[in-house]
Design an enzyme around this catalytic site. Structure first.
Site, PDB file in Angstrom:
ATOM      1  N   HIS A 136       0.831  -1.210   0.000  1.00 31.94           N
ATOM      2  CA  HIS A 136       0.000   0.000   0.000  1.00 31.94           C
ATOM      3  C   HIS A 136       0.866   1.262   0.000  1.00 31.94           C
ATOM      4  CE1 HIS A 136      -4.122  -1.583   0.895  1.00 31.94           C
ATOM      5  NE2 HIS A 136      -3.416  -2.622   1.291  1.00 31.94           N
TER       6      HIS A 136
ATOM      7  N   GLU B 180      -6.166  -0.368  -6.255  1.00 31.80           N
ATOM      8  CA  GLU B 180      -7.161   0.580  -5.747  1.00 31.80           C
ATOM      9  C   GLU B 180      -6.672   2.002  -5.986  1.00 31.80           C
ATOM     10  OE1 GLU B 180      -5.801  -1.388  -2.987  1.00 31.80           O
ATOM     11  OE2 GLU B 180      -7.292  -2.986  -2.836  1.00 31.80           O
TER      12      GLU B 180
END
Length: 320
Positions: free
Chosen positions: A38, A105
């Site tokens: 991330h 994402e």
């Protein structure tokens, strides 16, 4: 026999604390480790987001565990760079590293300043990235012009055996699509009928290799504390696609989750102070045929969870 792993959450712990946690996990009996790559946490309350690839080198050196990482090549990362990262870790630690590849994402990928593509475009881009990464790991010299571009790339440091490239999916349709190219499947805990459909879709479409499951849990000696931890740390992570794919910042996730009820959190996190209930939940996942289950305690303090599950949960699962 099913492998029980520890999921290292970069979004929630400082990388030094996370390294201590994975060393602790090996000591109390966990078989493996994994993490997700991330750039941003899901909530400002989580408050961290270390660089997974730097941390993986430390974790592989500090333990004897095998590790995997979930990564999204194509926007934030050029596929040749991901191939080099995969190849280097797999060369240094043979047989101990795998990578799961997904379409990503917006919360991580928007930082490039490029537009966030539609899902069908992201799927097509990922397929191109997979082909590039496989070719580079096989020793080929790669040029490619498409949704990603590569010019005369070659990996000079490669493992003797290319590691598995696992497909990441949360929907039945994506699981079926992953069967076209992946060496295995990884997903997250969901209602049992949905997980069964995903497993069946992947296998029925010819999907090969191991099945991985990441399970979100919240445990504490008292039920009220287990609920508090889950609500504080994971209520921003309850939204199904496309919402979770398309929101761009931690502040966006915090805004839309301000009034999420606890019952919704309990649909995505197994919340209980009862270790026996956690054993029961995990036995249900075992019955679906998962080869590796990675446990993610959604709290920011990992020690008590690791001790309790290492002593009371993992031995019962292995015995049964």
């Amino acid at each position: 026999m099913t492998v029980f792993g520890f999921h290292a959450s970069h979004e929630q712990l400082h990388p030094r604390a996370l390294l201590d946690a994975v060393i602790h996990a090996e000591r109390v009996g966990f078989d493996a480790g994994m993490c997700s790559d991330h750039f941003s946490p899901w909530s400002a309350r989580q408050g961290q987001s270390g660089f997974a690839w730097s941390w993986l080198g430390s974790a592989l050196q500090a333990t004897t565990l095998p590790f995997g990482v979930v990564n999204a090549p194509g926007q934030r990362y050029h596929p040749a760079i991901i191939a080099q990262a995969i190849g280097t870790l797999a060369a240094m630690y043979p047989g101990r590293f795998w990578a799961a590849l997904g379409t990503g994402e917006a919360s991580n990928e928007h930082i490039t300043g490029d537009g966030w593509p539609r899902k069908d475009v992201r799927n097509a881009r990922l397929r191109e990235c997979v082909e590039v990464i496989r070719a580079l790991l096989a020793g080929e010299k790669v040029s490619h012009d498409g949704l990603v571009r590569v010019d005369r790339a070659r990996l000079w440091t490669r493992p003797e055996q290319p590691p598995a490239l696992i497909g990441a999916a949360v929907s039945v349709a994506t699981a079926r699509w992953c069967a076209e190219w992946a060496d295995g499947l990884i997903t997250v805990n969901a209602p049992l009928p949905h997980l069964r459909q995903m497993v069946d879709a992947y296998r029925d479409a010819g999907g090969r290799g191991p099945l991985h499951l990441q399970v979100h849990v919240s445990w504490a000696p008292e039920q009220v504390e287990a609920e508090r931890i889950a609500y504080d740390q994971w209520r921003s992570n309850v939204f199904p696609p496309p919402v979770c794919w398309d929101l761009e910042t931690a502040e966006h996730f915090d805004a839309v989750s301000a009034d999420v009820p606890m019952a919704t959190v309990e649909r995505v996190v197994n919340v209980s102070a009862d270790l026996g209930r956690h054993v029961g939940w995990l036995e249900e996942y075992l019955a679906l045929g998962f080869d590796q289950i990675a446990l993610h305690h959604v709290g920011q303090e990992q020690g008590a969870f690791l001790d309790a599950f290492g002593a009371e949960v993992l031995p019962k699962l292995r015995a049964r």
